[in-house]
Design a protein around this motif. Structure first.
Motif, PDB file in Angstrom:
ATOM      1  N   GLU A  58      17.319 -58.492-101.543  1.00 50.04           N
ATOM      2  CA  GLU A  58      18.640 -58.230-100.966  1.00 50.04           C
ATOM      3  C   GLU A  58      19.173 -56.874-101.417  1.00 50.04           C
ATOM      4  OE1 GLU A  58      21.498 -61.341-101.694  1.00 50.04           O
ATOM      5  OE2 GLU A  58      23.178 -60.062-101.120  1.00 50.04           O
ATOM      6  N   THR A  59      19.814 -56.189-100.488  1.00 48.20           N
ATOM      7  CA  THR A  59      20.397 -54.886-100.790  1.00 48.20           C
ATOM      8  C   THR A  59      21.345 -54.971-101.985  1.00 48.20           C
ATOM      9  OG1 THR A  59      20.258 -54.372 -98.438  1.00 48.20           O
ATOM     10  CG2 THR A  59      21.669 -52.956 -99.795  1.00 48.20           C
ATOM     11  N   CYS A  60      22.226 -55.962-101.979  1.00 48.61           N
ATOM     12  CA  CYS A  60      23.185 -56.117-103.077  1.00 48.61           C
ATOM     13  C   CYS A  60      22.485 -56.303-104.419  1.00 48.61           C
ATOM     14  CB  CYS A  60      24.092 -57.325-102.839  1.00 48.61           C
ATOM     15  SG  CYS A  60      25.323 -57.064-101.558  1.00 48.61           S
ATOM     16  N   TYR A  68      20.050 -56.638 -94.799  1.00 50.43           N
ATOM     17  CA  TYR A  68      20.486 -57.497 -95.897  1.00 50.43           C
ATOM     18  C   TYR A  68      19.246 -57.789 -96.748  1.00 50.43           C
ATOM     19  CZ  TYR A  68      23.073 -61.623 -97.772  1.00 50.43           C
ATOM     20  OH  TYR A  68      23.720 -62.550 -98.559  1.00 50.43           O
ATOM     21  N   CYS A  83      26.470 -56.828 -98.117  1.00 49.79           N
ATOM     22  CA  CYS A  83      25.641 -55.648 -98.379  1.00 49.79           C
ATOM     23  C   CYS A  83      26.223 -54.337 -97.835  1.00 49.79           C
ATOM     24  CB  CYS A  83      24.221 -55.859 -97.858  1.00 49.79           C
ATOM     25  SG  CYS A  83      23.358 -57.237 -98.668  1.00 49.79           S
ATOM     26  N   ASN A 132      28.823 -52.717 -99.940  1.00 46.83           N
ATOM     27  CA  ASN A 132      28.236 -52.431-101.249  1.00 46.83           C
ATOM     28  C   ASN A 132      27.473 -51.107-101.198  1.00 46.83           C
ATOM     29  OD1 ASN A 132      28.304 -53.397-103.861  1.00 46.83           O
ATOM     30  ND2 ASN A 132      26.947 -55.135-103.481  1.00 46.83           N
ATOM     31  N   SER A 172      18.259 -49.532 -96.767  1.00 46.63           N
ATOM     32  CA  SER A 172      18.957 -50.660 -96.134  1.00 46.63           C
ATOM     33  C   SER A 172      19.888 -50.210 -95.015  1.00 46.63           C
ATOM     34  CB  SER A 172      19.754 -51.439 -97.183  1.00 46.63           C
ATOM     35  OG  SER A 172      20.936 -50.741 -97.536  1.00 46.63           O
TER      36      SER A 172
END
Lengths: 661, 661
Positions: free
Chosen positions: B337-339, B385, B418, B421, B375
């Motif tokens: 995940e990007t986050c 995401y 995401c 963020n 991303s």
């Protein structure tokens, strides 16, 4: 004579085929001595530390001889039915009064559990008597009925006793009053196909056309618009038997997304699919329905040429225990349910009765000798539900996407459809060896046996002796009751890349007439004629089609019908660090250290020297900075034997380190 | 002066670093001109055919200026908070009155939505006002609070305006009355860590020790027995916000399975984990807690040396968006995940402040230059995401195990954590370049900029000019306000395998003092001294540790900070049918046909000739029976650029066809 098969059936009655085989006889004995008694204990909830079945418990309650509440999943009845079917197949070839007595008592409970109108289902009888036929999508009533019918037909054919068959005919008669196109009937069909093929069997032994028509109705109705299951779901208030909340049925899941004759791609739950395709092939043969036959061929091609593992496993995803998409056959997250491969064998067997092409027998053999027998442990008491082609035990334990993949076989399952399915297919092995069409005896499987064929008024005894599956020497003694001309058709297996050797009474025949994968031998036969059929059984490195992305750059090893596997116990983890040069010649050697003295394959592997030399704190390193690979002896064992020694990694597909094609 | 950073912070205030960079300036412009306005539209539900956010809508309702019902997930507030934080970072370096006015108006709604006691959360204010603090496990109240605090701190630091900060201090003060070890307080903590690191920021700008202590409390309480979330679940009647039925919390999911100081292996939801580790590193630095620092080091090692993709992606399984097990990094079913990579950057950045080791900056750079910027699409309006390392679009569409893997970036998400963020981390890039410790200026990232450093009473201007990341030439002009002795520390990136070239005022220095990955330059500096730092940027083929089974027999390509990828648009599907000889020299070439004129890498691939020549009806064939591979030009593009042209397959790891090590 107990044989009640009608002429249109091209299989031999089970009691007319006595297996005497170096490989299979031990399976027959295991089924009798271990599997059937063990599963009886399981059905009676007597296996310590195993999930209970409740199957007998439920029937005793439904029969009124025990108090208590229903246990287990909604379809537990079917496990008992499959076990009874396995018992019947055993009794057909090997009478066993003690076993027959247990079966008779059990059948008595089933009959006692039958409702006045003919209905039999312990879940709905005990737990939700007012909900009968309200959730066909989830609740498997017709599925359980189908399995009971199969068991009853088998038991009647094995013992001649009619009570169970009669009870199931009553049930079928009742179902026929509930389902169908007529006004006032439910215009539906089961969420899990099974009754369709069972009704064909019931028709076969009874000659009752209504059963065939009811099977046809279920097949024809499926996939018509509006979708029955969506309507049913709306009608019962959008509830599900399985999960809380609204869970809208996905018609693909049980192949009700399209009328069956319009289906070309296998979708949804794999067992449901192949059970349905089996019934479709039956009906196509019995009714001459060409559109149905064409659909069977399309679906066969899709399943076996796009969506089948090399082990004969089908259903690549655990989500829905389902087919996913063409060429998508990931090894480590495979499903490959045992029941699905058994259903594939049913489908293949019926396609062989529809048309005699060796590709059907090739797949039948592939699924049987790899996925299906591999699903059971050597001791007969442990089973795989999911049959992986690659196992990393740590990941099975900790990766939440791999909860279905077990590195060791299990004692029993809460959903234990697979173990009794294995029992019934092994006990009925004799029916898969031959089919008879007009004046031709087809030999599909090379299994030692004595068989009695009745063909156009002529009785022919066949005696097949073979060192197959470990080697390819087959000797068939043909003894017609009198000299007679007919055709013997011997399968040329797909794995046999050289022309087989054919000798008749010692005389070689070098020009073979091979049609659709069968060598046709037309001659006037004398009692005692001896046919020798020698198949080259070379070790083969098998590559996958490049569209099958999961196997790019890898080979599997195959010899005869067996796919081979590497196990950690013979090598070193990670198996992924091993690679093979597929231009080497592997040595095939009988290994007396393993049960049954299988042929193991030996050669050389490369092991990345870095596997243990590299720091574990360096997840990535510049290629070329580690030492050269070292050599390691290769020891491949037949896939079906894996997991019977120390648990560990296993792999069917092995990276190649040589790229000359 | 707006710089309110306290001395213990070793980062530079964002407004003191002006980025002027050939690579990054365009990102800064994109964030300002496209990303921030686009996301503002998204938060206002003005993107056609995209999932609505409801974030502004919810705040307008909570503020009493709009009627309606709450929309979206329970944590939509946080998306707006992250967007405001991004705006603040932009305003810190580039005043923009129009943008500031939008932000001020938005903050006004937030303040209007604040309850009398200081509480801010639109879900509970609008929808379940009586359920406040009853489901910390599921409902993200403290998580949203943390994001609002981060935004308020950033906005105060950027603009000097205190209203938002003041409101969030009121919220923090209120939270401090609700949570803590004292009797009558909730002895709990949030289901999604975030407030812990936010309270440290609030402490930094206010100097209020209570905020630091509250952060410490949340960190110390987590994982104590009995588990708070299990007790909370029992207390509220075993319900879940997310799913019907009983769904017992799994303490591993949010790292509450063990006290944090006893944790050694990263488990559970990856974003929760790295947000928590970031706070732990903050607290270890600020309090000198050695046990906490040791836990950070252990968890860092586990995450980055056992569970991190080569792109800096973490969290290998979609189930729980979570870590799975060491070495289990499947490419096609990755989560990444990007986050989570953004959180990994936060963690790395804080470890760099705890102790100056280049490995932290190496990971920070890896995650930033690959997973994070990859991303976002080139147009700034589409986002991943999930960041895969291998894509087969058909499988993404049809394999039910891959619904999370998208072959193209999306406009917005129902759960859209995401995109904002990404906006906030890009807008705050300037804070990641340097840290200052005592008399040392550490240069972690090679990004063109002008920076002002205040160090022991001395102001130093730094001007970094570079053609990085495409090439490795860095020139830093050092201008102290007066001649002075101090240390400049330049990172030797992990990817730079040769000794860098160092010249000071044109004179080469061949003996470098490198400690923990930094070249330490101690000298009396004159205003205008010029340091030249030249890093060899060779193309590298990277192999994975053999325990990382998914990458066995494969290499990735890396040059400088960039991991490269193959795309179908430049080659042919299936990419799995291509293989590479990693002893070849690839050509690095500026490609003017692609935006930004990136360096693409060119060479030769082998393509299995059988890919299209083989019959699709032959899924398996004997190895060696097809024709030889053909050659195909290789064109690798930086991973971050993939998916910006025709959609198709993508692969980071490529099979090797040469096994000399």
């Amino acid at each position: 004579m107990k044989n009640t098969a009608k002429p249109e059936s091209a299989t031999l009655p089970l009691q007319d085929v006595q297996i005497q085989d170096t490989f299979w006889s031990s399976y027959m004995d295991l089924v009798h001595q271990v599997v059937i008694p063990y599963q009886w204990d399981a059905l009676n909830d007597r296996i310590p530390d195993a999930e209970p079945s409740y199957a007998i418990h439920n029937f005793r309650i439904a029969a009124g001889v025990e108090q208590g509440s229903y246990g287990g999943l909604v379809f537990q009845d079917s496990d008992l039915a499959k076990w009874l079917e396995a018992v019947a197949y055993r009794l057909a070839t090997h009478p066993d009064p003690a076993l027959e007595e247990i079966a008779d008592e059990t059948i008595q409970f089933i009959i006692q559990a039958q409702q006045k109108d003919g209905y039999i289902n312990t879940y709905f009888t005990v737990k939700e008597p007012d909900k009968r036929w309200t959730n066909l999508h989830d609740c498997h009533e017709l599925y359980c009925a189908g399995h009971m019918m199969e068991a009853a037909v088998a038991y009647y054919e094995a013992t001649g006793k009619r009570a169970f068959l009669h009870a199931m005919c009553r049930f079928a008669d009742y179902i026929d009053t509930v389902f169908g196109p007529d006004e006032g009937k439910i215009h539906g069909y089961d969420g899990h196909q099974e009754i369709e093929l069972a009704l064909v069997k019931l028709y076969r032994v009874t000659g009752e056309q209504r059963y065939l028509r009811l099977s046809q109705y279920f097949i024809d109705a499926r996939g018509q618009q509006p979708n029955f299951f969506i309507e049913e779901w709306e009608q019962r208030g959008r509830t599900s038997h399985w999960v809380p909340g609204e869970f809208k049925p996905d018609p693909q899941y049980n192949q009700s997304h399209l009328p069956v004759r319009e289906q070309s791609t296998a979708v949804g739950h794999a067992v449901r699919a192949v059970y349905m395709y089996s019934a479709m092939a039956d009906l196509a043969r019995l009714t001459g329905d060409q559109a149905l036959a064409e659909a069977c061929r399309r679906l066969w091609n899709n399943v076996t040429k796009r969506q089948m593992y090399i082990t004969g496993g089908i259903g690549s995803t655990r989500i829905g225990e389902a087919f996913s998409l063409d060429w998508n056959l990931p090894n480590e997250r495979v499903y490959g349910e045992t029941c699905a491969s058994i259903g594939l064998i049913f489908f293949a067997h019926r396609m062989l009765q529809l048309e005699q092409k060796a590709e059907y027998a090739d797949v039948l053999e592939r699924a049987l000798y790899n996925n299906v027998i591999g699903s059971m442990s050597e001791d007969g008491k442990h089973y795989f539900y999911v049959n992986p082609l690659e196992v990393w035990p740590d990941a099975c334990a900790k990766d939440p996407e791999l909860p279905h993949v077990k590195p060791v076989r299990q004692k029993w399952f809460g959903c234990s459809c697979c173990p009794p399915n294995v029992a019934r297919i092994l006990a009925s092995l004799g029916t898969y060896i031959y089919t008879v069409n007009n004046d031709t005896i087809y030999t599909h499987l090379f299994v030692g046996n004595k068989a009695k064929v009745h063909m156009n008024g002529l009785d022919v005894l066949l005696k097949q002796e073979t060192d197959s599956p470990w080697n390819g020497n087959i000797r068939i003694t043909v003894t017609p009751e009198r000299a007679a001309a007919f055709r013997l058709a011997l399968r040329v297996p797909g794995w046999c890349k050289e022309q087989p050797t054919l000798r008749i009474n010692g005389q070689a025949h070098t020009t073979l007439q091979v049609v659709d994968g069968y060598c046709l031998i037309d001659r006037p036969w004398q009692p005692g004629d001896v046919v020798e059929w020698v198949l080259a059984m070379e070790v083969q490195f098998i590559a996958a089609h490049p569209f099958m992305r999961a196997n790019a750059g890898k080979v599997a090893i195959q010899r005869g019908p067996f796919v081979y596997a590497l196990e950690e116990v013979d090598h070193a983890a990670p198996l992924a660090s091993l690679s093979i040069n597929p231009t080497q010649l592997l040595t095939a050697r009988r290994d007396a250290s393993l049960p049954g003295e299988p042929i193991v394959l030996e050669g050389i592997l490369h092991q990345e020297a870095s596997a243990h030399a590299l720091s574990e704190d360096e997840p990535y390193h510049v290629f070329g900075t580690t030492s050269a690979p070292t050599l390691m002896p290769l020891r491949a064992v037949p896939y079906f034997m894996w997991g019977n020694r120390n648990p560990g990694e296993m792999a069917v597909w092995i990276r190649t380190n040589h790229n000359d094609y």
